[in-house]
Write an enzyme that holds these catalytic residues in place. Sequence first.
Site, PDB file in Angstrom:
ATOM      1  N   ASN A  84       0.878  -1.168   0.000  1.00 40.10           N
ATOM      2  CA  ASN A  84       0.000   0.000   0.000  1.00 40.10           C
ATOM      3  C   ASN A  84       0.920   1.223   0.000  1.00 40.10           C
ATOM      4  O   ASN A  84       1.712   1.370   0.929  1.00 40.10           O
ATOM      5  CB  ASN A  84      -0.866  -0.032   1.265  1.00 40.10           C
ATOM      6  CG  ASN A  84      -1.720   1.202   1.462  1.00 40.10           C
ATOM      7  OD1 ASN A  84      -1.748   2.078   0.629  1.00 40.10           O
ATOM      8  ND2 ASN A  84      -2.393   1.265   2.600  1.00 40.10           N
ATOM      9  N   ARG A 246      -7.566   9.457  -2.373  1.00 41.06           N
ATOM     10  CA  ARG A 246      -6.596   9.457  -1.271  1.00 41.06           C
ATOM     11  C   ARG A 246      -5.305  10.127  -1.741  1.00 41.06           C
ATOM     12  O   ARG A 246      -4.559   9.579  -2.562  1.00 41.06           O
ATOM     13  CB  ARG A 246      -6.326   8.026  -0.827  1.00 41.06           C
ATOM     14  CG  ARG A 246      -5.161   7.833   0.134  1.00 41.06           C
ATOM     15  CD  ARG A 246      -5.422   8.471   1.492  1.00 41.06           C
ATOM     16  NE  ARG A 246      -4.581   7.918   2.533  1.00 41.06           N
ATOM     17  CZ  ARG A 246      -3.351   8.377   2.862  1.00 41.06           C
ATOM     18  NH1 ARG A 246      -2.839   9.399   2.194  1.00 41.06           N
ATOM     19  NH2 ARG A 246      -2.682   7.797   3.846  1.00 41.06           N
ATOM     20  N   ARG A 260      -4.241   7.877  -4.691  1.00 38.27           N
ATOM     21  CA  ARG A 260      -4.708   6.492  -4.791  1.00 38.27           C
ATOM     22  C   ARG A 260      -6.208   6.487  -4.945  1.00 38.27           C
ATOM     23  O   ARG A 260      -6.910   7.288  -4.314  1.00 38.27           O
ATOM     24  CB  ARG A 260      -4.307   5.726  -3.534  1.00 38.27           C
ATOM     25  CG  ARG A 260      -4.425   4.207  -3.643  1.00 38.27           C
ATOM     26  CD  ARG A 260      -4.183   3.567  -2.286  1.00 38.27           C
ATOM     27  NE  ARG A 260      -5.293   3.841  -1.384  1.00 38.27           N
ATOM     28  CZ  ARG A 260      -5.231   3.683  -0.057  1.00 38.27           C
ATOM     29  NH1 ARG A 260      -4.118   3.271   0.511  1.00 38.27           N
ATOM     30  NH2 ARG A 260      -6.278   3.938   0.697  1.00 38.27           N
ATOM     31  N   CYS A 626     -51.857   5.394 -41.708  1.00 34.51           N
ATOM     32  CA  CYS A 626     -50.555   6.069 -41.580  1.00 34.51           C
ATOM     33  C   CYS A 626     -49.672   5.836 -42.812  1.00 34.51           C
ATOM     34  O   CYS A 626     -49.976   6.324 -43.890  1.00 34.51           O
ATOM     35  CB  CYS A 626     -49.857   5.628 -40.298  1.00 34.51           C
ATOM     36  SG  CYS A 626     -48.589   6.798 -39.756  1.00 34.51           S
ATOM     37  N   HIS A 722     -54.027   6.075 -35.682  1.00 32.66           N
ATOM     38  CA  HIS A 722     -53.758   4.757 -35.109  1.00 32.66           C
ATOM     39  C   HIS A 722     -54.784   4.456 -34.019  1.00 32.66           C
ATOM     40  O   HIS A 722     -55.199   5.338 -33.279  1.00 32.66           O
ATOM     41  CB  HIS A 722     -52.360   4.717 -34.486  1.00 32.66           C
ATOM     42  CG  HIS A 722     -51.251   4.804 -35.473  1.00 32.66           C
ATOM     43  ND1 HIS A 722     -50.966   3.794 -36.356  1.00 32.66           N
ATOM     44  CD2 HIS A 722     -50.356   5.798 -35.723  1.00 32.66           C
ATOM     45  CE1 HIS A 722     -49.935   4.147 -37.096  1.00 32.66           C
ATOM     46  NE2 HIS A 722     -49.542   5.360 -36.734  1.00 32.66           N
TER      47      HIS A 722
END
Length: 782
Positions: A84, A246, A260, A626, A722
């Site tokens: 780390n 971080r 980080r 249509c 429609h």
Amino acid sequence: MDENCILVGNGSVELLYGILRSVACKQVRIPVPSYSDYERAARVCGLPCLFHLLNEQNNFQLDCRQFDAEIVAGDLVIVASPNNPNGKVVAANEILWLAERHPETWFLIDEAFLDFCPGAPSVAGQRENIITLHSMTKFYGVPGLRLGFAIAPSAKAQALCDQLPPWNVNTIAQNFAVKALQDSAYCTQNQDEVRRLREQLLAGLKQFATFSVFPADANFLLVKTAGSHTAPELARRLLADNILIRCCDNYRGLDEHFFRVAVRTEQENNQLLDALYTLFNGHRRISRPRKCPALMLQGTSSNAGKSVLCAAFCRILLQDGIQVAPFKAQNMSLNSFVTRDGREMGRAQVVQAQAARRDPDVRMNPVLLKPNSDTGSQIIVNGLPVGNMSVLDYSRYKSTVWQDVVASYHSLAAECDAIILEGAGSPGEVNLKKRDIVNMRMARHAEAPVLLVGDIDRGGVYASFVGTLEVLEQWERQLIAGFLVNRFRGQESLLASAHEYLLAHTGKKVFGVIPYLDDLGLPEEDSVSFKEGLFDTVARREDSVDIVLVDLPHISNFTDFEPFLGEPDVTFRVVREPAEIGNPDALLLPGSKNVFADLKFLFDRGFAGIFRQKQREEQCEIVAICGGYQMLGKEISDPLGIESSSPNMTALGLLEQTTELLAEKKLTRRQGIHLALGQEVAGYEIHHGISSSQGASCLRFSDGTSCGSVSANGLVWGCYLHGIFDNDLFRRSFLDRLRIRKGLEPIDEVLVCYDLEAAFDRLAAVVRERVDMNLLYELMKL
């Protein structure tokens, strides 16, 4: 491993401090950059620290051969693997080599993040001068429990135990640890998921030229920013988007240019990448596909009313001007619906599609299970059968079919402003969750907040809400936005205390209480019959009329003619070849998604000649809606190239009209009168074209405008409306006119009711009144 070698602590940090107090050493030697608490713990214990600086050019990877030259007897060497902040594993064989080379030196190996690294072996218990630290809070995501353990030679473990307070690990943490260590499936799943997400995040961060990203094995990445940008500045600006990174300027060997980032969920990783893109470019990135706003309804059980409520929300969103579609990844039903192209889908999604005024499409229900035994089903994928499978066979097949589900969803979502998703059964069915493709997994993929629907008429609805959440995993609970109480009979105020309890216990509110709806006029769930018959039906009376619909390659809104399917005096046929037409009493031409292509199809296949022949014979009524209506005219022009590269095209010439396609789409509801039959009609228009007619209009609307065109003899007519045949009285008048022309007696009464529009609107009105739609739209980010 001898249990006397294992010591459990209140987090690995407690053990770290205890080890430094119990190990006899002259000094602490630490490769840096590394976890800052190593140095702090040494200082607290009065131990001097020596540091071995890791090389940035080597990605801060520890070179054990180089480090070996610095180690002396009496050292306590602390090495993190993975380290780390750079997240790289130190090879186990290299650590063991160092331990063998320096038997008078203690090695404390911090393996807190090693669980994220499948295939990386632990060095725990491998040498008499090695102590390992292990954290359960990181891999299992439970930092509040404070749980870790150390593995050391038994004598050293006892010495360490003497440094710790009694009762330092609570029983909740102990019981959790036992269960967690037994859950090997979670380990594999978590490792695979972290690896996948880490690779995605790494690739995304590498797109920024200002970043150098260090490859890692753990669940975080170390990043270096170049130029004038510093990590503290980035952290400050990202905090405005509720994103924390971080900063690593307090690590030895690093400066203000290092930070980080954790590997989070895919959504959270993308939030970070989006925010960085905006920060560096001044505008939002558009490289990722647009996420379609979505809402998912799941139930506390089957038949909780999800399907009908999905239909209600489809209609409400449609009324509010939002192009919406339904979606259910997997449906189980024997009551399937056959689409115009001969594919099967669940009928509940057909009803929902009708509520949204969209043609039923197998993408709305990509997987259909048709049970054929107590333990097996026929599996329909994308509307086509793939075979019969047992429950176990299908469970294994789900990983394959998931790709079809995802493809269908994205294809459908790309055409819509919003998607209403429906779950299946209950997300709390713990035996099915592992291979789920229809509930929480689908909600997470669609990034859809979930409303949990419960049927209060059955009783126990609030216990069902709470119980469902209790068996969900944390990420699943986070997807639940709230609850819908369905089928309530009584005074809603009586539920207030229950809703207060629910909010206090779960942190989630009730979005609405839906009353018990009787005689709604809609099929409920998949178990209820959906109208009668399929396309291509045979009349149930001898004195019947024959109606033919021409199937176009780009047919749309074919549901305009579905009301005929249930009429007992109608034989309804769909034809795909001119020779199949025969001598019908009515010939129908439907809408089209590509009028130019479908008009060319009519000419190329010989349909155009048949239409003209039927017009001359004057024995058949020709009707078009249509796009079909546009084809009945003399010419269609497309100056903007919306559908074709050709500016115009000769049409069938059955009506005295021309049509021009325009960029703006017309979308409006209409109500009026069919002039020839004198019956009320209602429906909606959705089209790009404007037609200019020299003949008489066939419809007059309530606002005084007109629509459509009719031939001089009244046998050829068309319009843009429609849903015109959904009106029962109008449809019966139309059929009776066909009957009279054929020499049959008119029936003069409605035989079949098919006005779903009114039912959808009634349903939508009730749900809109009982649900906080503003809050729901906010939830969907609409």
